[in-house]
Design a protein around this motif. Structure first.
Motif, short mmCIF file in Angstrom:
data_model
loop_
_atom_site.label_atom_id
_atom_site.label_comp_id
_atom_site.label_asym_id
_atom_site.label_seq_id
_atom_site.Cartn_x
_atom_site.Cartn_y
_atom_site.Cartn_z
N PHE A 141 12.36 -4.12 -20.39
CA PHE A 141 13.23 -5.09 -20.45
C PHE A 141 14.08 -5.14 -21.40
N LEU A 142 13.70 -4.56 -22.83
CA LEU A 142 14.44 -4.35 -23.95
C LEU A 142 15.69 -3.43 -23.69
N HIS A 143 15.31 -2.23 -23.08
CA HIS A 143 16.46 -1.27 -22.80
C HIS A 143 17.18 -1.46 -21.83
N ASN A 144 16.78 -2.49 -20.84
CA ASN A 144 17.56 -3.11 -19.75
C ASN A 144 18.62 -4.00 -20.10
N GLY A 145 18.17 -4.75 -21.19
CA GLY A 145 19.18 -5.54 -21.66
C GLY A 145 20.19 -4.98 -22.40
N ILE A 146 19.77 -3.86 -23.28
CA ILE A 146 20.95 -3.09 -23.95
C ILE A 146 21.75 -2.46 -23.00
N ALA A 147 21.23 -1.65 -21.73
CA ALA A 147 21.98 -1.18 -20.79
C ALA A 147 23.12 -2.31 -20.10
N LYS A 148 22.50 -3.37 -19.79
CA LYS A 148 23.58 -4.29 -19.18
C LYS A 148 24.71 -4.51 -20.29
N ILE A 149 24.27 -4.89 -21.47
CA ILE A 149 25.52 -4.97 -22.26
C ILE A 149 26.36 -3.94 -22.53
N TYR A 150 25.93 -2.82 -22.62
CA TYR A 150 26.80 -1.64 -22.69
C TYR A 150 27.66 -1.50 -21.53
N ILE A 151 27.12 -1.55 -20.30
CA ILE A 151 27.86 -1.75 -19.02
C ILE A 151 29.00 -2.97 -18.97
N LEU A 162 23.00 5.69 -19.77
CA LEU A 162 22.12 5.54 -18.51
C LEU A 162 21.68 7.16 -18.31
N LYS A 163 22.56 8.18 -18.69
CA LYS A 163 21.76 9.41 -18.66
C LYS A 163 20.66 9.99 -19.61
N THR A 164 20.91 9.32 -20.93
CA THR A 164 19.95 9.65 -21.76
C THR A 164 18.95 8.88 -22.07
N ASN A 165 18.98 7.64 -22.13
CA ASN A 165 17.78 6.64 -22.37
C ASN A 165 16.83 6.82 -21.16
N GLN A 166 15.49 6.96 -21.97
CA GLN A 166 14.26 7.08 -21.11
C GLN A 166 13.50 5.75 -20.79
N PHE A 167 14.01 4.82 -21.20
CA PHE A 167 13.10 3.56 -21.16
C PHE A 167 13.51 2.60 -20.07
N TYR A 168 14.77 2.46 -19.83
CA TYR A 168 15.11 1.44 -18.89
C TYR A 168 14.57 1.47 -17.30
N GLU A 202 25.54 -2.34 -9.45
CA GLU A 202 26.04 -2.17 -7.86
C GLU A 202 27.62 -2.94 -7.68
N ASP A 203 27.57 -3.77 -8.19
CA ASP A 203 28.86 -4.76 -7.70
C ASP A 203 29.80 -4.80 -8.97
N ARG A 204 29.31 -4.03 -10.13
CA ARG A 204 30.23 -3.82 -11.38
C ARG A 204 30.83 -2.41 -11.40
N ASP A 205 30.03 -1.52 -11.25
CA ASP A 205 30.46 0.00 -11.15
C ASP A 205 29.81 0.89 -10.23
N PRO A 206 29.68 1.13 -8.97
CA PRO A 206 28.98 1.83 -8.29
C PRO A 206 28.61 3.37 -8.80
N HIS A 207 29.39 3.85 -9.24
CA HIS A 207 29.18 5.06 -9.95
C HIS A 207 28.05 5.06 -11.04
N LEU A 208 28.18 3.86 -11.71
CA LEU A 208 27.04 3.95 -12.96
C LEU A 208 25.54 3.49 -12.20
N ALA A 209 25.91 2.84 -10.74
CA ALA A 209 24.71 2.55 -10.00
C ALA A 209 23.87 3.84 -9.83
N LYS A 221 19.82 7.55 -9.80
CA LYS A 221 19.60 9.25 -9.57
C LYS A 221 18.46 9.73 -10.78
N ARG A 222 18.69 8.86 -12.09
CA ARG A 222 17.81 9.28 -13.02
C ARG A 222 16.43 9.17 -12.60
N SER A 223 16.16 8.15 -11.79
CA SER A 223 14.62 7.93 -11.37
C SER A 223 14.28 8.90 -10.60
N TRP A 224 15.08 9.86 -9.94
CA TRP A 224 14.42 11.01 -9.19
C TRP A 224 13.34 10.74 -8.39
#
Length: 412
Positions: free
Chosen positions: A233-243, A253-259, A269-276, A281-284
């Motif tokens: 949840f900590l790393h989700n929060g930072i991800a959302k702010i950076y987005i 999104l490519k390098t962080n291991q914890f979100y 999804e509604d902000r930037d589909p490419h980032l989504a 993809k990162r979850s593989w």
């Protein structure tokens, strides 16, 4: 008139012979004629309150404005009573007598008062020390109301006292309430830095996110990351702010291991589909359906095709090549034209060809194999199994091409 000069023992025994109504009248007369009789009146009231009625006795003291009488009387019977009114009147009398320690003790320990009534009284009383109100609101879930009261009465230091010393777990809801009150960001940031890691991350991120004010907590979030905290949840929060602030979110999104890929991908999804797409993809594997859905809806078929080839999942191939998939044609075109010709992995090619064959796509399979076997720069031009597949597929799908393939291939 001079009852205070008689021994208390005599008076207490004397009242034993009276009916309750008469006893109450006599107690009233004793107080009316001489306030020095208060002590003996309290003693008699304590002794015979069950017969006379605690409520009637309290009303008697109230008629003389004797908060002290109520305080001493109810204080003696409080531990044996579960009557909400008795506990409320005692808290009220203690507050009016200025005994804040007793008010605080009772609101913390008693299970027998009406929290709404006590909370409302303490707010109206505007006591110089709001700690009793703090404990009532904390114990009974009035955190938002407490925050508003302290803020509007400029009792800012007690907001800090509450979240630091009383209940840091409620800090997210205090911050949410302060945002609603248009509190200064500096105060909220300072408050969070004082509470530090004692503040629950998930609730804090949720409270500020639903108010669209995530940026306020960025310094606090980064402080927790610096401490080595790996909470998703900590790393989700930072991800959302950076987005939201376009602070190189793709790298994060490519390098962080914890979100959490699912949560952050959904946010994108509604902000930037490419980032989504990057987040999924990162979850593989755990977000395959979300990835397919977002790329379908936004026409990102080339990205989807590349992922399908790399992923090498038979079940995922079956999903996208199903006849019911309205985007099947676009995906096939991108696999044939771009994704598979780019591949340098024999396993990726093999799984993709098998998926096409399993889906009954003979013509598309032949077109696919032509690109990777007959193309001059192909890495798999001499691959025996692929050459065999091309000939066999042509026999099934288009016999007119068989002789041409036999003449051009040399390792089938």
């Amino acid at each position: 008139l001079h009852a205070h000069t008689m021994t208390p023992e005599f008076l207490v025994q004397y009242f034993a012979r009276m009916p309750p109504e008469t006893a109450l009248e006599c107690l009233t007369d004793l107080l009316r004629h001489n306030r020095q009789n208060l002590q003996v009146v309290v003693q008699v009231a304590i002794k015979y309150h069950e017969q006379i009625g605690a409520g009637k006795i309290v009303k008697m003291f109230e008629s003389f404005g004797s908060n002290e009488g109520i305080f001493y009387f109810l204080g003696a019977i409080l531990s044996s009573s579960t009557d909400q009114e008795v506990h409320f009147k005692y808290i009220q009398a203690a507050a009016r007598c200025g005994n804040m320690q007793e008010v605080e003790r009772v609101v913390r320990e008693s299970q027998s008062y009406d929290p709404v009534a006590v909370k409302d009284y303490l707010k109206e009383a505007k006591l110089p020390d709001p700690r009793p109100l703090i404990y009532v609101c904390d114990l009974h879930g009035f955190v938002g109301e407490l925050t508003e009261y302290l803020y509007k009465n400029n009792l800012m230091k007690y907001i800090e006292v509450y979240v630091v010393k009383v209940n840091p777990l409620q800090c997210p809801f205090v911050i949410g309430a302060l945002i609603d009150l248009d509190c200064s960001e500096d105060f909220m940031k300072t408050l969070l830095q004082v509470v530090r890691a004692a503040c629950p991350i998930e609730q804090l991120v949720s409270e500020v996110e639903k108010r669209n004010r995530l940026k306020i907590i960025l310094p606090w979030l980064e402080g927790r990351v610096a401490e080595g905290n790996q909470d998703p949840f900590l790393h989700n929060g930072i991800a959302k702010i950076y987005i939201d602030t376009n602070r190189d979110p793709e790298t994060f999104l490519k390098t962080n291991q914890f979100y959490d890929s699912a949560a952050v991908g959904k946010y994108c999804e509604d902000r930037d589909p490419h980032l989504a797409y990057i987040a999924y993809k990162r979850s593989w594997g755990s977000c395959d359906e979300q990835l397919v859905s977002v790329t379908n809806r936004n026409g990102l078929f080339r990205l989807q095709a590349r992922y399908l080839v790399e992923r090498q999942s038979e079940s995922l191939w079956a999903l996208v090549l199903d006849d019911e998939n309205q985007y099947r044609r676009q995906v096939i075109d991108q696999v044939v034209s771009t994704a598979l010709p780019e591949s340098t992995s024999a396993d990726e090619v093999s799984v993709t060809v098998k998926a096409f064959i399993a889906a009954g796509l003979q013509h598309e399979t032949m077109e696919l194999l032509e690109k990777i076997v007959l193309h001059k720069s192909a890495d798999f031009g001499d691959h025996k199994n692929l050459q065999n597949l091309l000939v066999l597929t042509a026999i099934k799908a288009d016999k007119s091409r068989v002789m041409d393939y036999i003449n051009r291939l040399d390792n089938y």
